[in-house]
Design a protein around this motif. Structure first.
Motif, PDB file in Angstrom:
ATOM      1  N   VAL A 187     -17.987  -4.981  -0.021  1.00  0.00           N
ATOM      2  CA  VAL A 187     -17.398  -6.325  -0.099  1.00  0.00           C
ATOM      3  C   VAL A 187     -17.346  -6.800  -1.550  1.00  0.00           C
ATOM      4  N   LEU A 188     -18.422  -6.571  -2.304  1.00  0.00           N
ATOM      5  CA  LEU A 188     -18.438  -6.968  -3.714  1.00  0.00           C
ATOM      6  C   LEU A 188     -17.400  -6.185  -4.519  1.00  0.00           C
ATOM      7  N   PHE A 189     -17.169  -4.942  -4.152  1.00  0.00           N
ATOM      8  CA  PHE A 189     -16.145  -4.138  -4.825  1.00  0.00           C
ATOM      9  C   PHE A 189     -14.774  -4.788  -4.665  1.00  0.00           C
ATOM     10  N   VAL A 190     -14.446  -5.201  -3.442  1.00  0.00           N
ATOM     11  CA  VAL A 190     -13.146  -5.830  -3.185  1.00  0.00           C
ATOM     12  C   VAL A 190     -13.060  -7.186  -3.882  1.00  0.00           C
ATOM     13  N   ILE A 191     -14.129  -7.967  -3.807  1.00  0.00           N
ATOM     14  CA  ILE A 191     -14.134  -9.285  -4.457  1.00  0.00           C
ATOM     15  C   ILE A 191     -13.891  -9.146  -5.959  1.00  0.00           C
ATOM     16  N   THR A 192     -14.551  -8.186  -6.581  1.00  0.00           N
ATOM     17  CA  THR A 192     -14.411  -8.007  -8.027  1.00  0.00           C
ATOM     18  C   THR A 192     -13.014  -7.552  -8.394  1.00  0.00           C
ATOM     19  N   LEU A 193     -12.410  -6.702  -7.571  1.00  0.00           N
ATOM     20  CA  LEU A 193     -11.022  -6.303  -7.833  1.00  0.00           C
ATOM     21  C   LEU A 193     -10.088  -7.508  -7.813  1.00  0.00           C
ATOM     22  N   LEU A 194     -10.337  -8.433  -6.896  1.00  0.00           N
ATOM     23  CA  LEU A 194      -9.432  -9.569  -6.736  1.00  0.00           C
ATOM     24  C   LEU A 194      -9.565 -10.589  -7.861  1.00  0.00           C
ATOM     25  N   ILE A 195     -10.782 -10.831  -8.326  1.00  0.00           N
ATOM     26  CA  ILE A 195     -10.978 -11.916  -9.305  1.00  0.00           C
ATOM     27  C   ILE A 195     -11.536 -11.411 -10.633  1.00  0.00           C
ATOM     28  N   GLY A 196     -11.678 -10.110 -10.777  1.00  0.00           N
ATOM     29  CA  GLY A 196     -12.264  -9.574 -12.006  1.00  0.00           C
ATOM     30  C   GLY A 196     -11.458  -9.850 -13.247  1.00  0.00           C
ATOM     31  N   ARG A 197     -10.144 -10.057 -13.093  1.00  0.00           N
ATOM     32  CA  ARG A 197      -9.307 -10.311 -14.270  1.00  0.00           C
ATOM     33  C   ARG A 197      -9.555 -11.683 -14.875  1.00  0.00           C
ATOM     34  N   GLU A 198     -10.123 -12.609 -14.101  1.00  0.00           N
ATOM     35  CA  GLU A 198     -10.475 -13.925 -14.629  1.00  0.00           C
ATOM     36  C   GLU A 198     -11.902 -13.970 -15.162  1.00  0.00           C
ATOM     37  N   LEU A 199     -12.644 -12.876 -15.035  1.00  0.00           N
ATOM     38  CA  LEU A 199     -14.044 -12.864 -15.438  1.00  0.00           C
ATOM     39  C   LEU A 199     -14.167 -12.861 -16.955  1.00  0.00           C
ATOM     40  N   ASN A 200     -14.880 -13.834 -17.495  1.00  0.00           N
ATOM     41  CA  ASN A 200     -15.190 -13.873 -18.922  1.00  0.00           C
ATOM     42  C   ASN A 200     -16.354 -12.909 -19.166  1.00  0.00           C
ATOM     43  N   LEU A 201     -16.070 -11.786 -19.782  1.00  0.00           N
ATOM     44  CA  LEU A 201     -17.080 -10.738 -19.917  1.00  0.00           C
ATOM     45  C   LEU A 201     -18.204 -11.146 -20.863  1.00  0.00           C
ATOM     46  N   LEU A 207     -10.789  -3.255 -16.197  1.00  0.00           N
ATOM     47  CA  LEU A 207     -10.761  -3.104 -17.655  1.00  0.00           C
ATOM     48  C   LEU A 207      -9.747  -2.044 -18.084  1.00  0.00           C
ATOM     49  N   ARG A 208      -9.618  -0.990 -17.297  1.00  0.00           N
ATOM     50  CA  ARG A 208      -8.612   0.012 -17.632  1.00  0.00           C
ATOM     51  C   ARG A 208      -7.211  -0.573 -17.487  1.00  0.00           C
ATOM     52  N   TYR A 209      -6.982  -1.343 -16.429  1.00  0.00           N
ATOM     53  CA  TYR A 209      -5.675  -1.972 -16.239  1.00  0.00           C
ATOM     54  C   TYR A 209      -5.353  -2.912 -17.395  1.00  0.00           C
ATOM     55  N   ASP A 210      -6.333  -3.723 -17.804  1.00  0.00           N
ATOM     56  CA  ASP A 210      -6.110  -4.644 -18.918  1.00  0.00           C
ATOM     57  C   ASP A 210      -5.760  -3.898 -20.197  1.00  0.00           C
ATOM     58  N   ALA A 211      -6.450  -2.787 -20.437  1.00  0.00           N
ATOM     59  CA  ALA A 211      -6.175  -2.019 -21.655  1.00  0.00           C
ATOM     60  C   ALA A 211      -4.780  -1.405 -21.613  1.00  0.00           C
ATOM     61  N   GLU A 212      -4.362  -0.929 -20.449  1.00  0.00           N
ATOM     62  CA  GLU A 212      -3.051  -0.291 -20.342  1.00  0.00           C
ATOM     63  C   GLU A 212      -1.911  -1.311 -20.391  1.00  0.00           C
ATOM     64  N   GLN A 213      -2.167  -2.533 -19.926  1.00  0.00           N
ATOM     65  CA  GLN A 213      -1.122  -3.548 -19.895  1.00  0.00           C
ATOM     66  C   GLN A 213      -1.084  -4.404 -21.155  1.00  0.00           C
ATOM     67  N   ALA A 214      -2.024  -4.224 -22.065  1.00  0.00           N
ATOM     68  CA  ALA A 214      -2.089  -5.064 -23.262  1.00  0.00           C
ATOM     69  C   ALA A 214      -0.816  -5.040 -24.097  1.00  0.00           C
ATOM     70  N   PRO A 215      -0.151  -3.883 -24.339  1.00  0.00           N
ATOM     71  CA  PRO A 215       1.066  -3.906 -25.165  1.00  0.00           C
ATOM     72  C   PRO A 215       2.163  -4.777 -24.581  1.00  0.00           C
ATOM     73  N   SER A 216       2.371  -4.683 -23.250  1.00  0.00           N
ATOM     74  CA  SER A 216       3.423  -5.492 -22.631  1.00  0.00           C
ATOM     75  C   SER A 216       3.095  -6.970 -22.710  1.00  0.00           C
ATOM     76  N   ARG A 217       1.819  -7.317 -22.622  1.00  0.00           N
ATOM     77  CA  ARG A 217       1.440  -8.724 -22.732  1.00  0.00           C
ATOM     78  C   ARG A 217       1.669  -9.232 -24.159  1.00  0.00           C
ATOM     79  N   GLU A 218       1.374  -8.384 -25.145  1.00  0.00           N
ATOM     80  CA  GLU A 218       1.579  -8.814 -26.518  1.00  0.00           C
ATOM     81  C   GLU A 218       3.061  -8.970 -26.858  1.00  0.00           C
ATOM     82  N   ALA A 219       3.906  -8.243 -26.137  1.00  0.00           N
ATOM     83  CA  ALA A 219       5.332  -8.304 -26.415  1.00  0.00           C
ATOM     84  C   ALA A 219       5.982  -9.560 -25.849  1.00  0.00           C
ATOM     85  N   ARG A 220       5.262 -10.255 -24.947  1.00  0.00           N
ATOM     86  CA  ARG A 220       5.836 -11.459 -24.360  1.00  0.00           C
ATOM     87  C   ARG A 220       5.923 -12.577 -25.414  1.00  0.00           C
TER      88      ARG A 220
END
Length: 456
Positions: free
Chosen positions: A134-148, A442-455
């Motif tokens: 359950v924690l695995f699924v919860i973290t996938l859903l809201i982990g992108r808003e987590l301030n590390l 974290l891997r998704y964020d790293a892979e998507q960073a170039p497209s976000r910077e291009a916005r």
């Protein structure tokens, strides 16, 4: 605003019902629950931070049917299910390369459960593992808003607090070894080893000298807590973490001036004798006992090492007898109890000591679930570690040193968890499943960073 108003109305009715019931004193609790649910609906990630912060304090709630962690978990599940139904959270967040080995592991786990030698034990094991899923699924859903950075601060403060309690109060010690608010000193040592890289990151990133001194003090408390646990495995994992940190920051060594080196040598000259003086004699003896490993562990020389060797013997026999699907989740104690090892290591102790877990998650998984399931479990953790390594490599390629440092410290913490699983039976550890999901985020964020910077 329709959903929050509906929640308010529902809990208002609950409060009125409680006031009219024989238990009116429970009504304020419903009001607090209303406030908590409203806050979590707006900021679900705060619930995840709360769960991580409460992990070191789980011993306070072991006798309670409904603890703070359970409340946060249940509230998050209901809130996220509602937000998914209302499409306030995109379903694409559930995508992760961890799913393939995880689904394979759970399928083999299910088959082993159906053929288990003891269904009651296996269902209990499944219920405990379900918390991690359950924690695995919860973290996938809201982990992108987590301030590390906040995550590192919260975990460091909570674990350092329990270190203070364990170091200065015999109430939080088990046979002279610090266990904090947990049942096992080694579980406490796992938390400390996981937190040390996070505390070091806060020291390195401190915006001022005062901040660095504060987090440095927390780091020293963690080292003191590790010493009080007298955990040999904790010491090995801790030293490995420090070596990884030195290797990562090797490029900064040329910046060290001779005067800095002199101060460092003076600090070591003071710190090492003080550490030896305050280190418990029992811990020194336990560390020295590791020298017998070269000749094989013997129970008369070190009971702990002899007992761990017996777990390997029993687990290996279980694997030979049931190599494909194992004997069933949670059934290792049933195989260990009838052996002579259990009787030898339970002399003058209560009967419950006969039924021991493997104190090695990997051995336990392979013997209880089978070799294919064990390989899936190991592959899942290995893939998580690869996710962090891949994300770190991407940030280094972009010369984003801050993100690379963050990935290094988080990766070291996750590696500490993986290594500690060789000394503990903890396949359902909350931080393990939270970190496993974070590796995908974290891997998704790293892979998507170039497209976000291009916005624009």
């Amino acid at each position: 605003m329709i959903v929050p108003l509906s929640i308010v109305s529902l809990l208002a009715l609950v409060c009125l019902a409680l006031l009219a019931s024989p238990y009116p004193f429970l009504a304020p609790g419903a009001v607090l629950g209303l406030v908590g649910v409203a806050v979590l609906y707006r900021r679900p990630v705060w619930g995840l931070l709360g769960i991580a912060a409460l992990v070191p304090f789980e011993g306070l709630f072991k006798d309670n049917a409904f603890s703070g962690t359970k409340f946060l978990g249940l509230a998050l599940v209901l809130i996220l299910m509602l937000q998914l139904a209302l499409r306030q959270i995109p379903e694409t967040r559930l995508r992760s390369n961890i799913w393939r080995p995880l689904v394979g592991f759970m399928m083999l786990y299910g088959l082993s459960l159906l053929l288990s030698e003891n269904m009651d034990l296996s269902l209990t094991h499944f219920r405990d593992l379900g918390v991690g899923l359950v924690l695995f699924v919860i973290t996938l859903l809201i982990g992108r808003e987590l301030n590390l950075d906040l995550f590192c601060r919260v975990v460091t403060l909570s674990v350092a607090t329990t270190c203070v309690m364990a170091m200065f109060s015999a109430r939080y010690q088990e046979q002279g070894r610090a266990s904090g608010l947990l049942a096992d000193p080694n579980v406490f040592a796992l938390l400390i080893a996981f937190t040390v890289p996070l505390a070091l990151l806060l020291v390195m990133r401190g915006p001022s000298l005062l901040h660095r001194l504060f987090w440095g003090g927390c780091f020293i408390l963690l080292l003191g807590g590790m010493t009080k646990t007298e955990s040999r495995s904790g010491l090995v994992v801790l030293m490995l973490s420090l070596m990884i940190g030195l290797y990562h920051y090797r490029a900064q060594l040329p910046r060290v001036r001779p005067r800095h080196l002199g101060f460092a040598m003076l600090g070591l000259a003071i710190l090492i004798p003080v550490a030896i003086a305050v280190m418990p004699d029992g811990y020194v003896a336990r560390i020295q006992s590791l020298s017998i490993l070269s000749n094989g562990a013997r129970a008369h020389q070190d009971e702990s090492l002899g007992r761990r060797a017996s777990y390997i013997v029993v687990g290996s026999q279980m694997i030979r007898e049931n190599p494909v699907l194992g004997s069933g989740p949670g059934t290792f104690p049933l195989h260990y109890a009838p052996t002579g090892y259990a009787k030898a290591f339970s002399a003058n102790r209560k009967l419950g000591d006969l039924y021991r877990r493997a104190h090695n998650t990997y051995l336990e998984i392979f013997s209880e679930i089978g070799i294919p399931g064990g390989l899936m479990f190991v592959g899942m953790l290995g893939l998580g570690l690869y996710n962090l390594w891949h994300a770190r490599r991407l940030w280094l390629a972009r010369r984003d040193w801050a993100q690379a440092d963050l990935l290094t410290h988080l990766g070291t913490s996750f590696l500490s968890l993986m290594l500690f699983l060789m000394f503990l039976s903890a396949p359902n550890h909350k931080l393990l499943w939270i970190m496993l999901a974070l590796t995908s985020v974290l891997r998704y964020d790293a892979e998507q960073a170039p497209s976000r910077e291009a916005r624009p």
